[in-house]
Design an enzyme around this catalytic site. Sequence first.
Site, mmCIF file in Angstrom:
data_model
loop_
_atom_site.group_PDB
_atom_site.id
_atom_site.type_symbol
_atom_site.label_atom_id
_atom_site.label_comp_id
_atom_site.label_asym_id
_atom_site.label_seq_id
_atom_site.Cartn_x
_atom_site.Cartn_y
_atom_site.Cartn_z
ATOM 1 N N ILE B 66 0.853 -1.182 0.000
ATOM 2 C CA ILE B 66 0.000 0.000 0.000
ATOM 3 C C ILE B 66 0.894 1.238 0.000
ATOM 4 C CG2 ILE B 66 -1.922 1.185 1.155
ATOM 5 C CD1 ILE B 66 -2.384 -1.818 0.357
ATOM 6 N N GLU B 177 -3.497 1.804 -2.334
ATOM 7 C CA GLU B 177 -3.039 3.177 -2.067
ATOM 8 C C GLU B 177 -3.869 3.829 -0.981
ATOM 9 O OE1 GLU B 177 -5.808 5.082 -2.788
ATOM 10 O OE2 GLU B 177 -6.584 3.209 -3.636
ATOM 11 N N GLY B 319 -10.643 1.635 -1.877
ATOM 12 C CA GLY B 319 -9.206 1.705 -2.108
ATOM 13 C C GLY B 319 -8.455 0.851 -1.109
ATOM 14 N N GLU B 320 -7.204 1.246 -0.788
ATOM 15 C CA GLU B 320 -6.344 0.507 0.149
ATOM 16 C C GLU B 320 -5.922 -0.845 -0.408
ATOM 17 O OE1 GLU B 320 -8.305 -0.273 3.879
ATOM 18 O OE2 GLU B 320 -8.762 1.823 4.258
ATOM 19 N N GLY B 321 -6.291 -1.140 -1.647
ATOM 20 C CA GLY B 321 -6.048 -2.489 -2.165
ATOM 21 C C GLY B 321 -7.086 -3.493 -1.698
#
Lengths: 352, 352
Positions: B66, B177, B319-321
């Site tokens: 991340i 991210e 997000g954050e993967g």
Amino acid sequence: LFVRLQTSKENDWKESLMYSAAAAQKKIDQKTKPLGALGELESLALQLCHIQQSLEPIVDPARAIIFAADHGVADEGVSLFPKAVTTQMVQNFVAGGAAISVMARTFGVALEVVDVGVASDFDRKLSIIHQKVAHGSHNLLHTAALSPDQLVQALGVGAQRAVDAYKSGIRTLVLGEMGIANTTSAALLICAYTGLSPELIVGAGTGVSGPHLTHKISIVQRALARVDGKNLAPRELLAEFGGLEIAALTGAMIEAHSLAQIVIVDGFIASAAALAAVKIHPPCRANMVFAHQSAERGHHAALQALQAKPLLQLGLRLGEGSGAMLALPLLRAAGSIMCDMASFEAAGVSQA
Amino acid sequence: LFVRLQTSKENDWKESLMYSAAAAQKKIDQKTKPLGALGELESLALQLCHIQQSLEPIVDPARAIIFAADHGVADEGVSLFPKAVTTQMVQNFVAGGAAISVMARTFGVALEVVDVGVASDFDRKLSIIHQKVAHGSHNLLHTAALSPDQLVQALGVGAQRAVDAYKSGIRTLVLGEMGIANTTSAALLICAYTGLSPELIVGAGTGVSGPHLTHKISIVQRALARVDGKNLAPRELLAEFGGLEIAALTGAMIEAHSLAQIVIVDGFIASAAALAAVKIHPPCRANMVFAHQSAERGHHAALQALQAKPLLQLGLRLGEGSGAMLALPLLRAAGSIMCDMASFEAAGVSQA
């Protein structure tokens, strides 16, 4: 308001805030993420909470249970594969070579194979659950697939597997089936329960097309005509058209509700069983998580009749519980988000 | 034709049939299932084979990486959340409380958090990768977000993480991210690379709507106008509009291709990075598996520009993967089907 909840380990209890739908919604809304940002995973987490009446839903251990049976209607040439494949695939499940075997290993799930009506006799030492009700169903083109007594027995085999899982501490049932010709049986049940016409429901199954598909549709039309005007009850329709493995799935789904188990419903055939279960005992719908939208023609209509939005759309059309197994990690993620993700307050993260 | 392949363990080799696309297709067609019955899981399995040029693709170990950075454009009030949340969420990742932290634990994946440009200074003892290029990007409304040198550095940070993962035997990168205001940056990149208008691409991000969304769209329109007629190259556009975390993602994706790594692309922001990577170095598209169709308005257009059909449609927008992580079990299943599922011949199952 606290309640004591057993965790997945025996004699291991934890205290938990009392469940309510509002409390569950509040809990997930306080997690460190924009409101609703986990989409359908959030709805799934809330459903798991509802099923277990807990704010800390537990998905594991899960068990995959595959019911296998043969179908008299296979004699009408509705499948691309010979009837012997039911027996061969049961052996493949046990040997670990089938798709569901491989996926179960990959995801760390025990696989139980149940002979509820395969035409051949297995070696009693084969490590399956031997609960054969009959050597396949009757040919539903000419007569009811199951006698009233066979229906009761097959429902009971399914219910008993749910109970056995419950006694083993299993929280989630990944349900699947094997039975050459069972898309014909499932299509009939879906037509009978929804009133939709065979042209909309009968699909390729293992891969039939063209005149072969037309033939399969005509078999379903003729079988439906056999019960026309009889106004049969949901259970009676299950006996008319359901294979032994479909009735066992139905029994497992109904029993799982009374045991507060999570049920992951696979594709076309499992959805036909789910429709039978909901028609027979409507409350059991609450425990069902629908795994995927399959490529089989009538599956969408069956899901609509169940008011179900499936988790995955991968064009699968295999059965065996393979699609249900592929959805299991999403349940694991949803459960762990509810149990383990930090709140804005606990993590010291500023809110919107 | 056999080749020797290293397995996931060091000094452990196995012989394998030489890879070709035709050999991979033939292998999967001989598995014990109706032809094509595993749908998109089969296409995925074939892609994994292609990436690793092997008929026995290996997905694990995977690593979630991340990249976090702040954005000058956050000063324009484009997000619902204050800029401080980038820092706070990095701490939440490390403490194990964020969605991606919880999912990584659930799926047995190591999580690496990289500070490539967060505005605040972290304690050097915090167990993250400290590779801060700058204290956030410049405000892209007025000037290029990144200087040419910063772009090179951020691409390099990403590439270095792919190399580090490679040296650790990692086969799959789950890329994510964190950066308040980065949907604005991502929307700009997608507009710039596709030529589509901001009204079609700019979305709710963390949850903006109404006049707030109109404001966000106008910021993107004005930033785009800043480069109008300049005919910039893909790299130059990335410097104009890309945040440091987006450039790092781009660098990781490009490098992963040369290392034959599998890259799981997350949602809106990761897809903007993927678009940049493919515009800069087209061959890297081959290694990208697209995890999900997010709820963010412009994501569908970005995926279309990448000719990508994502695996999941769950209405995620975090997000954050997190979406990439949710797709990982599907890759594991696809890989294991290719490696471990029996053929009709081996299992003694009759064919159609």
